[in-house]
Design a protein around this motif. Sequence first.
Motif, PDB file in Angstrom:
ATOM      1  N   THR A  62      16.900  48.122  32.636  1.00 35.62           N
ATOM      2  CA  THR A  62      16.589  46.957  33.458  1.00 35.62           C
ATOM      3  C   THR A  62      17.328  45.719  32.957  1.00 35.62           C
ATOM      4  O   THR A  62      16.725  44.681  32.737  1.00 35.62           O
ATOM      5  N   MET A  63      18.620  45.852  32.751  1.00 33.86           N
ATOM      6  CA  MET A  63      19.422  44.720  32.301  1.00 33.86           C
ATOM      7  C   MET A  63      19.303  43.580  33.293  1.00 33.86           C
ATOM      8  O   MET A  63      19.460  43.772  34.483  1.00 33.86           O
ATOM      9  N   ALA A  64      19.010  42.406  32.809  1.00 32.25           N
ATOM     10  CA  ALA A  64      18.903  41.252  33.692  1.00 32.25           C
ATOM     11  C   ALA A  64      20.199  40.462  33.715  1.00 32.25           C
ATOM     12  O   ALA A  64      20.651  40.082  34.778  1.00 32.25           O
ATOM     13  N   VAL A  65      20.816  40.240  32.578  1.00 37.29           N
ATOM     14  CA  VAL A  65      21.995  39.385  32.521  1.00 37.29           C
ATOM     15  C   VAL A  65      23.228  40.231  32.223  1.00 37.29           C
ATOM     16  O   VAL A  65      23.242  41.007  31.277  1.00 37.29           O
ATOM     17  N   LYS A  66      24.247  40.053  33.059  1.00 37.09           N
ATOM     18  CA  LYS A  66      25.537  40.709  32.844  1.00 37.09           C
ATOM     19  C   LYS A  66      26.562  39.624  32.569  1.00 37.09           C
ATOM     20  O   LYS A  66      26.595  38.608  33.257  1.00 37.09           O
ATOM     21  N   VAL A  67      27.382  39.860  31.555  1.00 34.65           N
ATOM     22  CA  VAL A  67      28.437  38.925  31.207  1.00 34.65           C
ATOM     23  C   VAL A  67      29.769  39.636  31.431  1.00 34.65           C
ATOM     24  O   VAL A  67      30.085  40.598  30.737  1.00 34.65           O
ATOM     25  N   TYR A  68      30.519  39.143  32.422  1.00 36.75           N
ATOM     26  CA  TYR A  68      31.820  39.700  32.746  1.00 36.75           C
ATOM     27  C   TYR A  68      32.896  38.884  32.055  1.00 36.75           C
ATOM     28  O   TYR A  68      32.899  37.660  32.151  1.00 36.75           O
ATOM     29  N   GLY A  69      33.814  39.547  31.395  1.00 34.54           N
ATOM     30  CA  GLY A  69      34.926  38.823  30.798  1.00 34.54           C
ATOM     31  C   GLY A  69      35.544  39.559  29.634  1.00 34.54           C
ATOM     32  O   GLY A  69      35.007  40.550  29.138  1.00 34.54           O
ATOM     33  N   PRO A  70      36.690  39.060  29.185  1.00 35.28           N
ATOM     34  CA  PRO A  70      37.352  39.628  28.011  1.00 35.28           C
ATOM     35  C   PRO A  70      36.686  39.115  26.737  1.00 35.28           C
ATOM     36  O   PRO A  70      35.840  38.224  26.783  1.00 35.28           O
ATOM     37  N   ALA A  71      37.088  39.646  25.606  1.00 40.63           N
ATOM     38  CA  ALA A  71      36.514  39.233  24.319  1.00 40.63           C
ATOM     39  C   ALA A  71      37.183  37.941  23.845  1.00 40.63           C
ATOM     40  O   ALA A  71      37.795  37.883  22.791  1.00 40.63           O
ATOM     41  N   VAL A 119      31.918  35.414  33.995  1.00 42.31           N
ATOM     42  CA  VAL A 119      30.926  35.384  35.063  1.00 42.31           C
ATOM     43  C   VAL A 119      29.625  35.845  34.438  1.00 42.31           C
ATOM     44  O   VAL A 119      29.597  36.824  33.697  1.00 42.31           O
ATOM     45  N   ILE A 120      28.584  35.113  34.727  1.00 41.63           N
ATOM     46  CA  ILE A 120      27.273  35.449  34.195  1.00 41.63           C
ATOM     47  C   ILE A 120      26.396  35.766  35.384  1.00 41.63           C
ATOM     48  O   ILE A 120      26.179  34.921  36.240  1.00 41.63           O
ATOM     49  N   GLN A 121      25.928  36.993  35.442  1.00 37.49           N
ATOM     50  CA  GLN A 121      25.113  37.443  36.573  1.00 37.49           C
ATOM     51  C   GLN A 121      23.708  37.710  36.065  1.00 37.49           C
ATOM     52  O   GLN A 121      23.505  38.493  35.142  1.00 37.49           O
ATOM     53  N   ASP A 122      22.757  37.060  36.682  1.00 39.33           N
ATOM     54  CA  ASP A 122      21.357  37.192  36.291  1.00 39.33           C
ATOM     55  C   ASP A 122      20.621  37.841  37.449  1.00 39.33           C
ATOM     56  O   ASP A 122      20.324  37.187  38.450  1.00 39.33           O
ATOM     57  N   GLU A 177      42.370  42.054  36.845  1.00 43.24           N
ATOM     58  CA  GLU A 177      41.054  42.456  37.352  1.00 43.24           C
ATOM     59  C   GLU A 177      40.220  41.269  37.813  1.00 43.24           C
ATOM     60  O   GLU A 177      39.356  41.415  38.674  1.00 43.24           O
ATOM     61  N   HIS A 178      40.477  40.082  37.274  1.00 45.64           N
ATOM     62  CA  HIS A 178      39.732  38.883  37.670  1.00 45.64           C
ATOM     63  C   HIS A 178      40.165  38.363  39.044  1.00 45.64           C
ATOM     64  O   HIS A 178      39.536  37.465  39.582  1.00 45.64           O
ATOM     65  N   LYS A 179      41.201  38.943  39.621  1.00 44.52           N
ATOM     66  CA  LYS A 179      41.662  38.552  40.961  1.00 44.52           C
ATOM     67  C   LYS A 179      41.394  39.649  42.001  1.00 44.52           C
ATOM     68  O   LYS A 179      41.748  39.502  43.163  1.00 44.52           O
ATOM     69  N   ALA A 180      40.757  40.725  41.573  1.00 39.53           N
ATOM     70  CA  ALA A 180      40.435  41.829  42.483  1.00 39.53           C
ATOM     71  C   ALA A 180      39.346  41.394  43.464  1.00 39.53           C
ATOM     72  O   ALA A 180      38.465  40.604  43.110  1.00 39.53           O
ATOM     73  N   PRO A 181      39.379  41.884  44.703  1.00 39.43           N
ATOM     74  CA  PRO A 181      38.382  41.480  45.704  1.00 39.43           C
ATOM     75  C   PRO A 181      36.931  41.648  45.250  1.00 39.43           C
ATOM     76  O   PRO A 181      36.109  40.778  45.515  1.00 39.43           O
ATOM     77  N   ASP A 182      36.621  42.746  44.566  1.00 46.59           N
ATOM     78  CA  ASP A 182      35.244  42.949  44.098  1.00 46.59           C
ATOM     79  C   ASP A 182      34.826  41.864  43.110  1.00 46.59           C
ATOM     80  O   ASP A 182      33.705  41.371  43.143  1.00 46.59           O
ATOM     81  N   PHE A 183      35.745  41.494  42.212  1.00 49.49           N
ATOM     82  CA  PHE A 183      35.425  40.450  41.239  1.00 49.49           C
ATOM     83  C   PHE A 183      35.295  39.091  41.925  1.00 49.49           C
ATOM     84  O   PHE A 183      34.418  38.302  41.588  1.00 49.49           O
ATOM     85  N   LEU A 184      36.163  38.822  42.900  1.00 47.87           N
ATOM     86  CA  LEU A 184      36.111  37.537  43.603  1.00 47.87           C
ATOM     87  C   LEU A 184      34.821  37.374  44.402  1.00 47.87           C
ATOM     88  O   LEU A 184      34.442  36.248  44.719  1.00 47.87           O
ATOM     89  N   GLN A 185      34.125  38.467  44.698  1.00 54.52           N
ATOM     90  CA  GLN A 185      32.808  38.363  45.321  1.00 54.52           C
ATOM     91  C   GLN A 185      31.799  37.756  44.345  1.00 54.52           C
ATOM     92  O   GLN A 185      30.871  37.068  44.747  1.00 54.52           O
ATOM     93  N   LEU A 186      31.996  38.015  43.054  1.00 54.08           N
ATOM     94  CA  LEU A 186      31.113  37.464  42.023  1.00 54.08           C
ATOM     95  C   LEU A 186      31.496  36.036  41.653  1.00 54.08           C
ATOM     96  O   LEU A 186      30.641  35.196  41.408  1.00 54.08           O
ATOM     97  N   LEU A 201      26.071  33.115  38.488  1.00 55.68           N
ATOM     98  CA  LEU A 201      25.831  31.768  37.991  1.00 55.68           C
ATOM     99  C   LEU A 201      26.262  30.701  38.987  1.00 55.68           C
ATOM    100  O   LEU A 201      25.625  29.668  39.094  1.00 55.68           O
ATOM    101  N   LEU A 202      27.335  30.954  39.741  1.00 54.95           N
ATOM    102  CA  LEU A 202      27.761  29.943  40.715  1.00 54.95           C
ATOM    103  C   LEU A 202      26.660  29.656  41.726  1.00 54.95           C
ATOM    104  O   LEU A 202      26.368  28.497  42.044  1.00 54.95           O
TER     105      LEU A 202
END
Length: 181
Positions: free
Chosen positions: A38-47, A93-96, A76-85, A101-102
């Motif tokens: 039940t992960m609530a927060v996802k952090v997308y990005g490089p290290a 990108v931080i997804q809760d 990958e940060h310009k891919a359509p799926d990522f641009l939806q986020l 986050l936007l």
Amino acid sequence: IFLTAILFALLCLHKQLFIHPPIHPLVPTKQSKKNQSTMAVKVYGPAYASPKRVIACLIEKGIDFETIPIDLLKGEHKAPDFLQLQPFGSLPVIQDGDYTLLGKVLDVYEQRLSESKYLAGDFFSLADLSHLPFTQYLVGPIGKEYMIRSRKHVSAWWDDISGRDSWKRVLELESKGWAGN
């Protein structure tokens, strides 16, 4: 970097991630072992620095998270799926849950703008001015105007700040390829 700092600050406010008093540190792993299903927060990005800042904050507060690596070199940060986020292709990108986050930021802005005409009060300031280029890109080329228009106060604020003579002049210069300034 400026936008990332603002978004991170708003995440901290939303999650009440104030570091005082500090908790015992957790062992950083690709994902927290506490509750992987039940992960609530996802952090997308490089290290890189910005995602690490977010992850450090989440670890400090013991919040379950998952990291999703994004390869900048592969675009990958310009891919359509990522641009939806993240319509700008910015990282992290931080997804809760179901919200990125936007969207959360715009919800915070909606609340703030229900109390005052502009972000810093009842006067136009650098806080408003700094949003013009990114919001123009959001409502224009990438077609996410609904994110602004679905929020009554944010929509009215956008109409106000984007209708200022200074911004109209910027758009005019842009349309002329910056000639004639």
